[in-house]
Design a protein around this motif. Sequence first.
Motif, short mmCIF file in Angstrom:
data_model
loop_
_atom_site.label_atom_id
_atom_site.label_comp_id
_atom_site.label_asym_id
_atom_site.label_seq_id
_atom_site.Cartn_x
_atom_site.Cartn_y
_atom_site.Cartn_z
N ILE A 1 0.84 -1.20 0.00
CA ILE A 1 0.00 0.00 0.00
C ILE A 1 0.87 1.25 0.00
O ILE A 1 0.58 2.24 -0.68
N MET A 2 1.96 1.22 0.74
CA MET A 2 2.81 2.40 0.88
C MET A 2 3.84 2.54 -0.23
O MET A 2 4.21 3.66 -0.61
N LEU A 3 4.34 1.43 -0.77
CA LEU A 3 5.50 1.49 -1.66
C LEU A 3 5.19 1.28 -3.14
O LEU A 3 5.93 1.77 -3.99
N THR B 1 -4.45 -0.41 -9.96
CA THR B 1 -5.10 0.89 -9.81
C THR B 1 -4.09 2.01 -9.95
O THR B 1 -4.36 3.05 -10.53
N CYS B 2 -2.90 1.77 -9.42
CA CYS B 2 -1.83 2.77 -9.51
C CYS B 2 -1.37 2.95 -10.96
O CYS B 2 -0.96 4.04 -11.36
N PHE B 3 -1.41 1.87 -11.72
CA PHE B 3 -1.03 1.95 -13.14
C PHE B 3 -1.97 2.90 -13.87
O PHE B 3 -1.53 3.79 -14.63
N LEU B 4 -3.28 2.73 -13.66
CA LEU B 4 -4.25 3.61 -14.29
C LEU B 4 -4.07 5.06 -13.84
O LEU B 4 -4.08 5.98 -14.67
N GLY C 1 1.95 10.74 -5.33
CA GLY C 1 1.03 11.18 -4.28
C GLY C 1 -0.37 10.63 -4.49
O GLY C 1 -1.02 10.17 -3.53
N LEU C 2 -0.85 10.66 -5.73
CA LEU C 2 -2.18 10.13 -6.03
C LEU C 2 -2.23 8.62 -5.79
O LEU C 2 -3.21 8.11 -5.22
N ASN C 3 -1.20 7.92 -6.21
CA ASN C 3 -1.15 6.47 -6.01
C ASN C 3 -1.22 6.10 -4.52
O ASN C 3 -1.96 5.20 -4.12
N LEU C 4 -0.43 6.79 -3.72
CA LEU C 4 -0.43 6.52 -2.28
C LEU C 4 -1.81 6.79 -1.68
O LEU C 4 -2.33 5.99 -0.90
N GLY C 5 -2.41 7.92 -2.08
CA GLY C 5 -3.74 8.26 -1.58
C GLY C 5 -4.78 7.22 -1.98
O GLY C 5 -5.63 6.83 -1.16
N LEU C 6 -4.72 6.78 -3.23
CA LEU C 6 -5.69 5.78 -3.71
C LEU C 6 -5.56 4.46 -2.96
O LEU C 6 -6.57 3.87 -2.55
N MET C 7 -4.34 3.99 -2.77
CA MET C 7 -4.13 2.72 -2.09
C MET C 7 -4.62 2.79 -0.64
O MET C 7 -5.28 1.86 -0.15
N MET D 1 -6.88 4.93 0.59
CA MET D 1 -8.33 5.10 0.61
C MET D 1 -9.07 3.81 0.31
O MET D 1 -10.10 3.51 0.92
N MET D 2 -8.56 3.02 -0.65
CA MET D 2 -9.21 1.76 -0.97
C MET D 2 -9.18 0.80 0.21
O MET D 2 -10.18 0.14 0.53
N ASP D 3 -8.04 0.74 0.88
CA ASP D 3 -7.91 -0.14 2.04
C ASP D 3 -8.83 0.32 3.17
O ASP D 3 -9.54 -0.50 3.78
N LEU D 4 -8.84 1.62 3.43
CA LEU D 4 -9.68 2.16 4.50
C LEU D 4 -11.15 1.99 4.19
O LEU D 4 -11.95 1.59 5.05
N ALA D 5 -11.53 2.27 2.93
CA ALA D 5 -12.93 2.14 2.53
C ALA D 5 -13.42 0.70 2.67
O ALA D 5 -14.55 0.45 3.12
N ALA D 6 -12.56 -0.26 2.31
CA ALA D 6 -12.93 -1.67 2.42
C ALA D 6 -13.15 -2.07 3.88
O ALA D 6 -14.13 -2.75 4.20
N GLN D 7 -12.27 -1.61 4.75
CA GLN D 7 -12.40 -1.96 6.16
C GLN D 7 -13.63 -1.31 6.79
O GLN D 7 -14.29 -1.93 7.63
N ILE D 8 -13.94 -0.10 6.38
CA ILE D 8 -15.15 0.57 6.90
C ILE D 8 -16.39 -0.13 6.38
O ILE D 8 -17.36 -0.37 7.13
#
Length: 245
Positions: A61-63, A155-158, A171-177, A179-186
């Motif tokens: 998610i971070m790298l 997703t980061c590729f797109l 920056g966008l890639n990190l934010g997307l990864m 957000m997707m992880d957080l959204a799934a857990q919520i």
Amino acid sequence: MGNLLKWEMKQTLSSKSFWILGAAIVLLPAALLLATVAFGAENTGFQAFLEGLNNYNAFVIMLIGVFTGIHVTGAFEGRRIQSAVMAGNSRFSILMAKFMSFSIAVAIYSVASILVSTGIAFASYGINGLDGSFGRAVIARTLVFIVVEIAYSATCFLASMLVKHLGGAIGLNLGLMLMMDLAAQIALNFEGGEKIVRCTPVGQSMFILTDCSNASFAAALTVSAAAIAAVIALSFLKFRREELK
């Protein structure tokens, strides 16, 4: 396209960023697992193996956004994409070679990291506590997990195809990864949320850790294939209209 893929892989494997990020993706999950072992956590070898997969997912998610930004956006900034088009290659072939080299790189990261963490897990606790045969619980689960991780990272590729500034793409890639992880857990906390999460690669990266049935493997592979196809289609729609400067 074969020559394009060879050229892409040569560029990737000769890049210092590939090896530096690869070292981080391999060593950080392993270090986290070693810390668990050092503190004397009560585990079976299988539980530690699953923890290693989960640790890998967390660091991806971070790298992975950094790697993808360099791999895709950096190719535009370095005019390598433009040169390939001017050499007479079709845009679809260029896109597919770029995506395939990206997928191979993610697979290399996954295999290397999981092998190290799995070795630590079973060497520390023994091969015990499996939720099935070793072939299904460990080997088959790992192979499916790698496919899911490629789809999740895609997703980061797109995003990197949409943003042509390297810093912005990372920056966008990190934010997307995140957000997707957080959204799934919520979403998992709400009624009906699990059904939605199961339709995403980020969700399958969680569920594959708890279920190694044929149905689970089939669902993970189907969701991953659909996500990869969507990324390729949307990336090509953007790239074929791209004005290359």
